[in-house]
Design a protein around this motif. Structure first.
Motif, PDB file in Angstrom:
ATOM      1  N   GLU A  74      -8.081  -5.192  -3.202  1.00  0.00           N
ATOM      2  CA  GLU A  74      -9.412  -4.451  -2.908  1.00  0.00           C
ATOM      3  C   GLU A  74     -10.665  -5.199  -1.723  1.00  0.00           C
ATOM      4  OE1 GLU A  74      -9.330  -2.248  -6.502  1.00  0.00           O
ATOM      5  OE2 GLU A  74      -8.203  -0.841  -5.443  1.00  0.00           O
ATOM      6  N   LYS A  90       1.427  -1.333   0.113  1.00  0.00           N
ATOM      7  CA  LYS A  90      -0.048  -0.365  -0.072  1.00  0.00           C
ATOM      8  C   LYS A  90       0.835   1.404   0.248  1.00  0.00           C
ATOM      9  CE  LYS A  90      -3.948  -2.065   2.402  1.00  0.00           C
ATOM     10  NZ  LYS A  90      -4.604  -2.379   3.907  1.00  0.00           N
ATOM     11  N   ASN A 147      -3.713   2.890   0.240  1.00  0.00           N
ATOM     12  CA  ASN A 147      -4.334   2.285  -0.902  1.00  0.00           C
ATOM     13  C   ASN A 147      -3.362   1.163  -1.415  1.00  0.00           C
ATOM     14  OD1 ASN A 147      -6.351   3.867  -1.479  1.00  0.00           O
ATOM     15  ND2 ASN A 147      -5.754   6.014  -1.424  1.00  0.00           N
ATOM     16  N   TYR A 185     -12.684  -5.196   1.763  1.00  0.00           N
ATOM     17  CA  TYR A 185     -13.795  -4.645   1.710  1.00  0.00           C
ATOM     18  C   TYR A 185     -14.457  -4.319   2.933  1.00  0.00           C
ATOM     19  CZ  TYR A 185     -18.683  -4.723  -0.524  1.00  0.00           C
ATOM     20  OH  TYR A 185     -19.360  -3.724  -0.839  1.00  0.00           O
TER      21      TYR A 185
END
Length: 446
Positions: free
Chosen positions: A24, A8, A13, A28
């Protein structure tokens, strides 16, 4: 099994990577919050793609080598395979990287700049198998200091022996490039920053969490996931709907759209005459290739590979029938390390041959498989066969090609298959109401 998840950035991200969308999904919120279960992301554990301590084994042409930072491997009798010393000095890894790297770097540029020139270039060469490209198109880089000409059949056979599996170079060049991207098999600042992970409890943990979330919701009185419903026919219902026939039900189910994620070989066993397929799609379902794959797991009384050789994770490779041995990463640091070994992982021709001993229903062939695998393990590790026989507890073998629900392990296309056959299934048909999805329709299938 194993996932190269990108690391990340400072904002939390995921960076660019083949498995970014999986990362991702694992994070979640609805799979990590508001449940009595532990967050899905907490189930990730480290996977050692290479052994954490001492190196694993290479065993080819009756020569054994435990990978080391301080010594070079033997030549594995390459000269007797018809390979000149200058190629041996450069090595299989450098030659194969030189073949794959130019295509891979252009595909990485596509990811970084949101362009498709790399993929366009890949498609121009999709008609080549790895073997034909190395034979008729590839010219070695000057830096390798080997003859500036196409490779001979002997050199190509030598490279394939150490690369993956028997016959793998007969599949599409595109497949090998995409495989190298997934496994980050070359220097890459963009894709190289990955963390290899697996799920504590196995990859089914992921689908268990997804299933629990989806089944917590219903449409009317019916759950969103229904099991044991054998689809026998898919057909158009006018221009605005699709009919799905289920075994044991007197009338079809009608939907506005149908998305099929059924493996393509199994999809052909369903009646599709009225489904609106065009000629290219029918040929794609018949022609697109799936790889045979076999795994043989063995449980032992102890993790002898760690006790004797200090191996934790990683894999050994050989030209013996078992081909690849994968050592467990999980539990390595605990007081109860895993004693289960993937004693054989075979693909392509090797899987077809070993698979002939699996699921026969005859004890004699099960015993033959057990003895073959144990003797191969003993030879690779230079231990006594009777020692492994005493250590042996149980065996479980699996052949994906022998499974009627999939009829093959994963998409592994032949030369030229990405050009028209594959793309014919990436668009809907039947008035845009029948869609194909799933593993083989992913650009990076397998």
């Amino acid at each position: 099994m194993r996932f190269p998840l990108p690391k990340k950035d400072a904002q939390g991200n995921y960076k660019i990577g083949i498995m970014r969308r999986l990362g991702e999904l694992i994070n979640y919120p609805k799979l990590n919050e508001g449940s009595s279960e532990a967050p899905l992301s907490s189930k990730l554990i480290d996977y050692h793609i290479t052994s954490k301590r001492r190196g694993c084994f290479l065993y080819f042409n009756n020569q054994r080598y435990q990978v080391s930072q301080t010594s070079r491997p033997p030549d594995f009798h390459a000269r007797e395979m018809g390979v000149d010393s200058q190629y041996i000095a450069v090595g299989v890894d450098n030659i194969f990287e030189d073949v794959i790297q130019p295509f891979a770097y252009k595909l990485i540029k596509d990811l970084e700049q949101n362009v498709h020139s790399g993929w366009d270039n890949m498609k121009k060469h999709d008609a080549y198998s790895v073997r034909s490209f190395m034979s008729f198109k590839y010219i070695p880089s000057a830096s390798l200091q080997i003859p500036h000409t196409h490779l001979s059949a002997d050199v190509i056979n030598w490279c394939e022996t150490f690369y993956d599996s028997t016959g793998s170079f007969d599949r599409a060049l595109t497949e090998s490039v995409l495989d190298a991207l997934a496994f980050v098999s070359f220097e890459s600042q963009t894709l190289g920053d990955v963390e290899w992970k697996c799920f504590e409890g196995g990859s089914q943990v992921l689908t268990d969490y997804i299933t629990a979330y989806i089944t917590s919701t219903t449409i009317g009185t019916k759950p969103l996931i229904q099991f044991n419903k054998k689809v026998t026919c898919i057909s158009q219902s006018g221009d605005t709907a699709m009919n799905v026939y289920v075994r044991g039900e007197s009338s079809p189910r009608t939907y506005s759209h149908v998305i099929s994620t059924i493996p393509l070989p199994s999809l052909r066993t369903i009646e599709l005459g009225g489904a609106g397929l065009n000629v290219m799609q029918k040929n794609a379902l018949r022609k697109l290739q799936y790889a045979p794959s076999v795994k043989v797991a063995m449980r032992f009384q102890s993790a002898w590979w760690t006790e004797l050789f200090d191996i934790i994770g990683g894999q050994s490779s050989t030209d013996l029938p078992i081909r690849t041995i994968i050592y467990p990463s999980c539990g390595a640091e605990s007081s109860t390390p895993s004693t289960v070994l993937i004693a054989s992982y075979c693909l392509t021709n090797d899987a077809e041959r070993l698979g002939a001993l699996i699921n026969t229903g005859k004890i004699e062939y099960e015993e033959q498989l057990k003895e073959l695998v144990l003797r191969n393990l003993a030879e690779v590790h230079n231990v006594d066969y009777n020692f492994l026989l005493d250590q042996y507890v149980d065996m479980h073998a699996w052949d994906w090609s022998d499974n009627p629900l999939v009829m093959g392990a994963f998409g592994f296309f032949g030369p030229g298959d990405f050009q028209a056959l594959y793309t014919s299934l990436t668009v809907p048909n039947a008035n845009k109401r029948l869609h194909f999805a799933g593993e083989a329709i992913s650009t990076r299938h397998a």
